[in-house]
Scaffold this motif. Structure first.
Motif, mmCIF file in Angstrom:
data_model
loop_
_atom_site.group_PDB
_atom_site.id
_atom_site.type_symbol
_atom_site.label_atom_id
_atom_site.label_comp_id
_atom_site.label_asym_id
_atom_site.label_seq_id
_atom_site.Cartn_x
_atom_site.Cartn_y
_atom_site.Cartn_z
ATOM 1 N N MET A 1 24.881 -57.456 -17.121
ATOM 2 C CA MET A 1 24.263 -58.790 -17.095
ATOM 3 C C MET A 1 25.151 -59.772 -17.853
ATOM 4 O O MET A 1 25.625 -59.481 -18.939
ATOM 5 C CB MET A 1 22.878 -58.750 -17.749
ATOM 6 N N SER A 2 25.405 -60.954 -17.270
ATOM 7 C CA SER A 2 26.243 -61.948 -17.923
ATOM 8 C C SER A 2 25.501 -62.560 -19.100
ATOM 9 O O SER A 2 24.275 -62.504 -19.195
ATOM 10 C CB SER A 2 26.627 -63.046 -16.927
ATOM 11 N N ARG A 3 26.284 -63.184 -20.011
ATOM 12 C CA ARG A 3 25.670 -63.817 -21.181
ATOM 13 C C ARG A 3 24.780 -64.976 -20.750
ATOM 14 O O ARG A 3 23.745 -65.242 -21.347
ATOM 15 C CB ARG A 3 26.755 -64.307 -22.138
ATOM 16 N N LYS A 4 25.174 -65.691 -19.690
ATOM 17 C CA LYS A 4 24.362 -66.814 -19.223
ATOM 18 C C LYS A 4 22.995 -66.332 -18.751
ATOM 19 O O LYS A 4 21.960 -66.923 -19.061
ATOM 20 C CB LYS A 4 25.080 -67.541 -18.086
ATOM 21 N N LYS A 5 22.977 -65.206 -18.000
ATOM 22 C CA LYS A 5 21.708 -64.659 -17.531
ATOM 23 C C LYS A 5 20.874 -64.151 -18.702
ATOM 24 O O LYS A 5 19.652 -64.244 -18.702
ATOM 25 C CB LYS A 5 21.962 -63.541 -16.526
ATOM 26 N N ALA A 6 21.564 -63.603 -19.712
ATOM 27 C CA ALA A 6 20.836 -63.125 -20.891
ATOM 28 C C ALA A 6 20.161 -64.280 -21.608
ATOM 29 O O ALA A 6 19.017 -64.180 -22.051
ATOM 30 C CB ALA A 6 21.799 -62.409 -21.839
ATOM 31 N N VAL A 7 20.890 -65.409 -21.717
ATOM 32 C CA VAL A 7 20.309 -66.594 -22.346
ATOM 33 C C VAL A 7 19.096 -67.068 -21.564
ATOM 34 O O VAL A 7 18.025 -67.325 -22.115
ATOM 35 C CB VAL A 7 21.361 -67.723 -22.437
ATOM 36 N N ALA A 8 19.249 -67.187 -20.230
ATOM 37 C CA ALA A 8 18.139 -67.649 -19.398
ATOM 38 C C ALA A 8 16.964 -66.688 -19.485
ATOM 39 O O ALA A 8 15.804 -67.102 -19.552
ATOM 40 C CB ALA A 8 18.609 -67.798 -17.948
ATOM 41 N N LEU A 111 24.466 -67.885 -31.772
ATOM 42 C CA LEU A 111 25.385 -68.858 -31.201
ATOM 43 C C LEU A 111 25.859 -69.839 -32.264
ATOM 44 O O LEU A 111 27.030 -70.212 -32.322
ATOM 45 C CB LEU A 111 24.688 -69.612 -30.062
ATOM 46 N N LEU A 112 24.920 -70.265 -33.130
ATOM 47 C CA LEU A 112 25.230 -71.240 -34.176
ATOM 48 C C LEU A 112 24.608 -70.799 -35.489
ATOM 49 O O LEU A 112 23.435 -70.422 -35.536
ATOM 50 C CB LEU A 112 24.677 -72.622 -33.796
ATOM 51 N N THR A 113 25.395 -70.836 -36.556
ATOM 52 C CA THR A 113 24.883 -70.589 -37.906
ATOM 53 C C THR A 113 25.425 -71.672 -38.827
ATOM 54 O O THR A 113 26.522 -72.201 -38.615
ATOM 55 C CB THR A 113 25.315 -69.212 -38.447
ATOM 56 N N ALA A 114 24.650 -72.020 -39.854
ATOM 57 C CA ALA A 114 25.085 -73.012 -40.843
ATOM 58 C C ALA A 114 24.182 -72.919 -42.053
ATOM 59 O O ALA A 114 23.000 -72.580 -41.936
ATOM 60 C CB ALA A 114 25.045 -74.421 -40.261
ATOM 61 N N VAL A 155 28.427 -69.675 -22.037
ATOM 62 C CA VAL A 155 27.149 -69.719 -22.757
ATOM 63 C C VAL A 155 26.591 -71.134 -22.830
ATOM 64 O O VAL A 155 25.507 -71.416 -22.313
ATOM 65 C CB VAL A 155 27.295 -69.140 -24.179
ATOM 66 N N ALA A 156 27.304 -72.036 -23.492
ATOM 67 C CA ALA A 156 26.751 -73.370 -23.732
ATOM 68 C C ALA A 156 27.852 -74.364 -24.054
ATOM 69 O O ALA A 156 28.987 -73.995 -24.382
ATOM 70 C CB ALA A 156 25.745 -73.324 -24.878
ATOM 71 N N SER A 157 27.494 -75.641 -23.964
ATOM 72 C CA SER A 157 28.348 -76.718 -24.455
ATOM 73 C C SER A 157 27.627 -77.364 -25.629
ATOM 74 O O SER A 157 26.406 -77.529 -25.607
ATOM 75 C CB SER A 157 28.625 -77.753 -23.358
ATOM 76 N N VAL A 158 28.388 -77.695 -26.655
ATOM 77 C CA VAL A 158 27.811 -78.229 -27.889
ATOM 78 C C VAL A 158 28.497 -79.543 -28.224
ATOM 79 O O VAL A 158 29.717 -79.682 -28.077
ATOM 80 C CB VAL A 158 27.972 -77.226 -29.051
ATOM 81 N N SER A 177 23.927 -81.049 -30.889
ATOM 82 C CA SER A 177 23.193 -81.061 -29.625
ATOM 83 C C SER A 177 23.732 -79.929 -28.755
ATOM 84 O O SER A 177 24.923 -79.901 -28.426
ATOM 85 C CB SER A 177 23.363 -82.408 -28.915
ATOM 86 N N ILE A 178 22.857 -78.978 -28.388
ATOM 87 C CA ILE A 178 23.250 -77.790 -27.623
ATOM 88 C C ILE A 178 22.688 -77.892 -26.210
ATOM 89 O O ILE A 178 21.501 -78.171 -26.028
ATOM 90 C CB ILE A 178 22.730 -76.504 -28.298
ATOM 91 N N ASN A 179 23.540 -77.668 -25.222
ATOM 92 C CA ASN A 179 23.117 -77.710 -23.825
ATOM 93 C C ASN A 179 23.531 -76.407 -23.146
ATOM 94 O O ASN A 179 24.719 -76.076 -23.081
ATOM 95 C CB ASN A 179 23.754 -78.901 -23.113
ATOM 96 N N VAL A 180 22.537 -75.654 -22.658
ATOM 97 C CA VAL A 180 22.801 -74.375 -22.000
ATOM 98 C C VAL A 180 22.735 -74.571 -20.488
ATOM 99 O O VAL A 180 21.663 -74.491 -19.875
ATOM 100 C CB VAL A 180 21.790 -73.298 -22.441
ATOM 101 N N ASP A 181 23.879 -74.887 -19.904
ATOM 102 C CA ASP A 181 24.016 -74.962 -18.449
ATOM 103 C C ASP A 181 22.920 -75.790 -17.781
ATOM 104 O O ASP A 181 22.478 -75.498 -16.667
ATOM 105 C CB ASP A 181 24.025 -73.548 -17.856
ATOM 106 N N GLY A 182 22.427 -76.822 -18.472
ATOM 107 C CA GLY A 182 21.427 -77.701 -17.882
ATOM 108 C C GLY A 182 20.017 -77.148 -17.850
ATOM 109 O O GLY A 182 19.093 -77.850 -17.426
#
Length: 262
Positions: A1-8, A111-114, A155-158, A177-182
């Motif tokens: 399974m691709s990472r994009k499908k895992a995210v969805a 995906l993001l830590t801070a 995965v995403a555009s930030v 601002s995080i955008n996951v493939d719309g």
């Protein structure tokens, strides 16, 4: 399974839980539309798409200074884990922040830590900052330039320090601002400020001062010199004035001490 499908798949599973009422996002205050409210506003997180989170905590200064905090927002499946979410607005500005955050979006490794992110605006200025931030294994600068794009392939555009100027002159600043493939969008630490008042009052308020006038040097040649009085106007001692009959006046003796020599 691709990472994009895992995210969805991860977001879709959580969305189903939210609809069923198993997981509830924190209740949010009434929100205002950015750039269309005439007030300064702030929120720590919002999400739209398969997962919806209303701006939380959401504040504005329509009734004066306002500040709200949420101790923690945690969602299952490693989607989100945020601590100390703050929002405040008033005094001509706004500020939003989040501490110790992890955004996983169901892909396993975050995906993001801070350790902290923050956005602020006011007095015609706007900015955002990140502390110990990492996205997709890449460390991020503390202060990214406006609208800095970061790609996480597959995965995403930030977008960091996202800044948008609205038609009414107000400005919205979003730290991350995080955008996951719309299909999913998440905004973290976002503020909106109205344009400042220049207080010019329609006139020039520059104080005016009158420069001291310079004195011109007097030409010595133009100075009127005293003239010797004529004998007619000369002041004559009383004892020396001629008598009305034209005879010489009697001399007036003057007492004086004369040194005797010889």
């Amino acid at each position: 399974m691709s990472r994009k499908k895992a995210v969805a798949g991860g977001i879709g599973a959580l969305s189903a839980l939210l609809v069923a009422g198993t997981v509830l996002a924190p209740a949010a205050s009434a929100t205002t539309q950015a750039g269309d409210s005439g007030v300064n506003s702030a929120f720590a997180i919002s999400a739209t798409g398969l997962l919806t989170i209303k701006p939380t905590p959401s504040v504005d200064d329509s009734d004066g200074f306002s500040q709200e905090s949420v101790a923690r927002l945690q969602l299952p499946a490693n989607l989100l884990d945020l601590h100390v979410l703050n929002g405040r607005a008033g005094g001509g500005g706004a500020r939003a922040s989040v501490a110790d955050l992890k955004v996983g979006l169901g892909v396993g490794k975050p995906l993001l830590t801070a350790s902290a992110i923050e956005a602020s605006c006011g007095n015609g200025k706007s900015s955002s900052s990140l502390a110990k931030a990492d996205i997709g294994g890449t460390k991020l600068d503390v202060a990214a330039g406006p609208n800095t794009a970061v790609k996480v392939p597959g995965v995403a555009s930030v977008e960091l320090n996202k800044q948008v100027t609205h038609k009414d002159g107000s400005v919205t600043v979003t730290a991350v601002s995080i955008n996951v493939d719309g299909i999913q969008k998440i905004d973290l630490a976002s503020v909106t400020c109205q344009p400042g008042d220049d207080n010019d009052g329609g006139g020039d308020n520059t104080p005016t001062t009158t420069a001291p006038s310079s004195s011109k040097a007097t030409d010595p040649s133009s100075t009127t010199k005293p003239t010797a009085s004529s004998s007619r106007n000369a002041v004559v001692p009383v004892g020396n004035k001629p008598l009305p009959n034209g005879k010489a006046p009697t001399p007036t003796p003057v007492k004086a001490h004369l040194d005797v020599t010889g």
